[in-house]
Write a protein that holds these residues in place. Structure first.
Motif, mmCIF file in Angstrom:
data_model
loop_
_atom_site.group_PDB
_atom_site.id
_atom_site.type_symbol
_atom_site.label_atom_id
_atom_site.label_comp_id
_atom_site.label_asym_id
_atom_site.label_seq_id
_atom_site.Cartn_x
_atom_site.Cartn_y
_atom_site.Cartn_z
ATOM 1 N N MET A 125 -6.064 -9.314 52.463
ATOM 2 C CA MET A 125 -6.755 -8.874 51.247
ATOM 3 C C MET A 125 -5.874 -7.924 50.418
ATOM 4 S SD MET A 125 -10.098 -8.318 49.701
ATOM 5 C CE MET A 125 -10.832 -6.787 49.390
ATOM 6 N N LYS A 126 -5.796 -8.230 49.122
ATOM 7 C CA LYS A 126 -4.952 -7.383 48.273
ATOM 8 C C LYS A 126 -5.682 -6.093 47.932
ATOM 9 C CE LYS A 126 -2.293 -10.961 46.056
ATOM 10 N NZ LYS A 126 -2.126 -11.788 44.908
ATOM 11 N N GLU A 127 -4.940 -5.005 47.895
ATOM 12 C CA GLU A 127 -5.565 -3.737 47.490
ATOM 13 C C GLU A 127 -5.721 -3.709 45.980
ATOM 14 O OE1 GLU A 127 -4.670 0.214 49.019
ATOM 15 O OE2 GLU A 127 -3.315 -0.799 50.417
ATOM 16 N N LYS A 128 -6.724 -2.973 45.513
ATOM 17 C CA LYS A 128 -6.998 -2.929 44.082
ATOM 18 C C LYS A 128 -6.291 -1.753 43.404
ATOM 19 C CE LYS A 128 -10.429 -2.436 40.593
ATOM 20 N NZ LYS A 128 -11.764 -2.476 40.110
ATOM 21 N N ILE A 129 -5.727 -2.027 42.241
ATOM 22 C CA ILE A 129 -5.179 -0.946 41.414
ATOM 23 C C ILE A 129 -6.172 -0.697 40.288
ATOM 24 C CG2 ILE A 129 -3.301 -0.288 39.833
ATOM 25 C CD1 ILE A 129 -2.358 -0.449 42.709
ATOM 26 N N LEU A 175 4.337 1.292 44.417
ATOM 27 C CA LEU A 175 5.031 0.901 45.658
ATOM 28 C C LEU A 175 4.964 2.016 46.707
ATOM 29 C CD1 LEU A 175 8.181 -0.929 44.217
ATOM 30 C CD2 LEU A 175 6.198 -1.957 45.349
ATOM 31 N N ASN A 176 4.700 3.229 46.241
ATOM 32 C CA ASN A 176 4.617 4.349 47.178
ATOM 33 C C ASN A 176 3.188 4.823 47.419
ATOM 34 O OD1 ASN A 176 7.463 5.310 48.030
ATOM 35 N ND2 ASN A 176 7.642 4.730 45.869
ATOM 36 N N GLY A 177 2.213 4.019 47.016
ATOM 37 C CA GLY A 177 0.829 4.316 47.398
ATOM 38 C C GLY A 177 -0.127 4.697 46.293
ATOM 39 N N ALA A 178 0.352 4.902 45.042
ATOM 40 C CA ALA A 178 -0.578 5.242 43.957
ATOM 41 C C ALA A 178 -1.523 4.064 43.728
ATOM 42 C CB ALA A 178 0.195 5.557 42.681
ATOM 43 N N ARG A 179 -2.788 4.362 43.425
ATOM 44 C CA ARG A 179 -3.766 3.281 43.268
ATOM 45 C C ARG A 179 -4.508 3.339 41.940
ATOM 46 N NH1 ARG A 179 -0.843 1.031 45.739
ATOM 47 N NH2 ARG A 179 -0.976 0.103 47.796
ATOM 48 N N GLN A 180 -4.141 4.240 41.064
ATOM 49 C CA GLN A 180 -4.671 4.215 39.696
ATOM 50 C C GLN A 180 -3.495 4.399 38.746
ATOM 51 O OE1 GLN A 180 -8.346 6.358 38.127
ATOM 52 N NE2 GLN A 180 -6.791 7.513 36.993
ATOM 53 N N ILE A 181 -3.472 3.586 37.702
ATOM 54 C CA ILE A 181 -2.413 3.768 36.690
ATOM 55 C C ILE A 181 -3.075 4.078 35.355
ATOM 56 C CG2 ILE A 181 -0.453 2.737 35.491
ATOM 57 C CD1 ILE A 181 0.048 0.971 37.807
ATOM 58 N N GLU A 182 -2.598 5.142 34.733
ATOM 59 C CA GLU A 182 -3.095 5.476 33.397
ATOM 60 C C GLU A 182 -2.131 4.873 32.386
ATOM 61 O OE1 GLU A 182 -5.540 9.413 34.765
ATOM 62 O OE2 GLU A 182 -4.257 9.591 33.002
ATOM 63 N N CYS A 183 -2.680 4.161 31.436
ATOM 64 C CA CYS A 183 -1.821 3.437 30.510
ATOM 65 C C CYS A 183 -2.565 3.191 29.187
ATOM 66 C CB CYS A 183 -1.375 2.115 31.126
ATOM 67 S SG CYS A 183 -2.692 1.224 31.972
ATOM 68 N N THR A 184 -1.849 2.641 28.221
ATOM 69 C CA THR A 184 -2.477 2.402 26.910
ATOM 70 C C THR A 184 -2.082 1.023 26.397
ATOM 71 O OG1 THR A 184 -0.559 3.342 25.794
ATOM 72 C CG2 THR A 184 -2.411 4.835 26.168
ATOM 73 N N ILE A 185 -2.921 0.504 25.516
ATOM 74 C CA ILE A 185 -2.603 -0.768 24.867
ATOM 75 C C ILE A 185 -1.407 -0.553 23.923
ATOM 76 C CG2 ILE A 185 -3.495 -2.565 23.300
ATOM 77 C CD1 ILE A 185 -4.895 -2.510 26.045
ATOM 78 N N ASN A 186 -0.487 -1.452 23.961
ATOM 79 C CA ASN A 186 0.738 -1.425 23.147
ATOM 80 C C ASN A 186 1.598 -0.200 23.443
ATOM 81 O OD1 ASN A 186 -0.243 -3.746 21.950
ATOM 82 N ND2 ASN A 186 -1.013 -2.715 20.133
#
Ligand code: KIV
Ligand code: ZN
Length: 521
Positions: free
Chosen positions: A1-5, A226-237
């Motif tokens: 099972m893949k982990e969720k980001i 790759l080192n364990g973070a499971r939430q990414i903060e990002c923006t469109i464009n």
């Protein structure tokens, strides 16, 4: 099972901090609905204490967005607050109407920020961070804490702060590279170190928030994954303060395309990516650079003959993603001087023309001559080449005179004079603006009722006397035609473009030209 980001979108908060990108409440709401369709897990809707307008925008989003989706806590609606009691109270008032509102509070932990900006000691910062997370937890168990400028913070102190805020109840701890200083190897190490040294780290979701000052925000975010973070903060464009944040579309498509490396999944409906990017660009006025990965106009456009030939034979030769996967209908094979016969033939087939090899030889020669003069050869150029020779028998309108008037409190009007052979026609019309008025005057002359399906204007040179190029697409009873016009006067360029499409519509009707005919050349 893949982990969720978890994908945390901050277009409406950090993205809105891009110079010139502020949005009103209605615009924010429209984007928030689209982000929900895109499937982001958390929408950071704004910074409620920053202005009454932003408070209302966040509140409205919290009360309406994602409500239609029953049985899911997503998207969560988040508000940002400084680590100050009143900020947190106001933030909660703004997000509490959401299905699952989140309070995101932050406090800087780098020596440079503490000394010069906050004028606080390490002990004071540590205590304040703990207290404010505790305070936020009185309202909700969905609390995020960010040690601002974490990358430039002393690691021992950062470990202390992260441990303390988790103890206080932070369910997400976000590690920001506030000034975009880190490089991927180093940022990955930092995340690894936190996993090794923070004793209660398993009680929280570790998040990252990378700025793009050195162009590394996406790489740094992925190194963190790759080192364990499971939430990414990002923006469109990739919008955001200064050079922006990590771009959502790039992050998501990298995780999907290279799932062999990352082995994680997101909740994003990737086919909504292009639509979301276009909406954000339209609302903010921030043009997406054509060569931008995933959503740029050229991201799925192939220009070289060798590449086009490869693409026609097997798409995977030059494409690692399906354009449909990001919501783009199909790849574009741009016809330029570098295109080969295969590329040209493929485009003709797409337009519905099948040529014998002799006809193709003849057309290819004409195509190369034209392509040397023009940057791109468009569909209507090809049609013009195919109908060449019949041009003398064609009658077309020529713009002789155009006068428009418009302004505040004035009804926009246009007077247009056209010539066809020795005949002169003149008409005047009013419209929604000077361009619309001139199109209406042209329609009166031609007696044709055409629908303007698309209008775009771009500068093709720079400076005060820049040439504007207008491209229009018209539809007359299902027949579509493109027209282009250039001038230093954009109203004149608009009229020329319209007239060129109208002339093509007229000539395509007058000639006996039929698609799929073998006798066109
Ligand atoms: O860049 C930053 O540090 C931020 C925080 C508020 C997360 O935007
Ligand atoms: Zn930021």
């Amino acid at each position: 099972m893949k982990e969720k980001i978890f994908i945390f979108d901050t277009t409406l908060r950090d993205g809105e901090q891009s110079p010139g990108c502020s949005m009103d409440a209605k615009e924010k709401l429209e984007i928030a609905h689209q982000l929900a369709r895109l499937g982001v897990d958390i929408i950071e809707a704004g910074f409620p204490i920053s202005s009454p307008g932003d408070f209302e925008a966040v509140k409205k989003i919290a009360e309406t967005v994602g409500r239609e989706k029953k049985g899911t806590e997503f998207p969560q609606i988040c508000g940002l607050s400084r680590a100050i009691k009143n900020d947190i109270d106001v933030c909660w008032n703004a997000v509490k109407g959401a299905k699952n509102g989140r309070i995101h509070t932050f406090l800087a932990t780098s020596d440079i920020h503490m000394k010069y900006k906050l004028k606080m000691t390490r002990t004071q910062v540590l205590e304040r961070a703990y207290e404010m997370v505790k305070h936020a937890r009185k309202y909700t168990d969905n609390v995020e804490f960010s040690p601002e400028d974490a990358v430039r913070s002393d690691l021992d102190f950062l470990v202390q702060v992260v441990t303390a805020v988790i103890d206080a109840g932070a369910t997400t701890v976000n590690i920001p590279d506030t000034v975009g200083y880190a490089i991927p190897l180093e940022f990955g190490e930092l995340i690894k170190n936190l996993f090794e040294r923070v004793p209660n780290i398993k009680k929280t979701v570790l998040s990252v928030h990378c700025h793009n000052d050195l162009g590394l925000s996406v790489s740094n975010s992925l190194s963190a994954v790759l080192n364990g973070a499971r939430q990414i903060e990002c923006t469109i464009n990739g919008l955001g303060e200064r050079a922006g944040n990590a771009s959502l579309e790039e992050i998501v498509m990298i995780l999907k395309t290279r799932s062999n490396i990352f082995n994680v999944e997101t909740n994003i409906n990737t086919s909504e990516i292009h639509r979301t990017s276009r909406l954000v660009s339209q609302v903010t006025g921030m043009v997406v650079q054509p060569n931008k990965a995933v959503v740029g106009a050229n991201a799925f456009a192939h220009s070289s003959g060798i590449h086009q030939d490869g693409m026609i034979k097997h798409r995977d030769t030059y494409e690692i993603m399906n354009p449909e996967d990001v919501g783009i209908e199909e790849s574009t094979l741009l016809l330029t001087a570098r295109s080969g016969r295969n590329g040209l033939n493929n485009r003709l087939k797409h337009l519905g023309f099948e040529l014998s090899s002799k006809e193709m030889d003849l057309l290819f020669e004409k195509f190369k001559i034209l392509a040397d003069k023009k940057k791109y050869v468009f569909d209507d150029d090809l049609i013009a080449l195919l109908t060449e020779g019949k041009a003398e028998t064609r009658e077309s309108y020529v713009l002789e005179y155009l006068n428009t008037s418009s302004g505040t409190g004035t009804i926009p009007t246009a007077t247009v004079r056209l010539r066809m052979g020795d005949k002169i026609f003149q008409e005047a019309a009013c419209g929604d603006g000077p361009v619309d008025a001139s199109y209406k005057a042209i329609d009166k002359i031609t007696g044709k009722s055409v629908k303007l399906e698309d209008y775009s204007l771009r500068a093709i040179s720079s400076g005060k006397d820049a040439l504007g190029e207008v491209t229009v697409r018209l539809d007359q009873a299902g027949q579509k035609m493109i027209g282009r016009g250039t001038s230093t006067d954009i109203i004149e360029a608009s009229a020329k473009a319209y007239l060129s499409a109208v002339n093509r519509l007229l000539s395509s009707k007058k000639t006996t030209f039929q698609k799929k005919s073998q006798e066109q050349l």
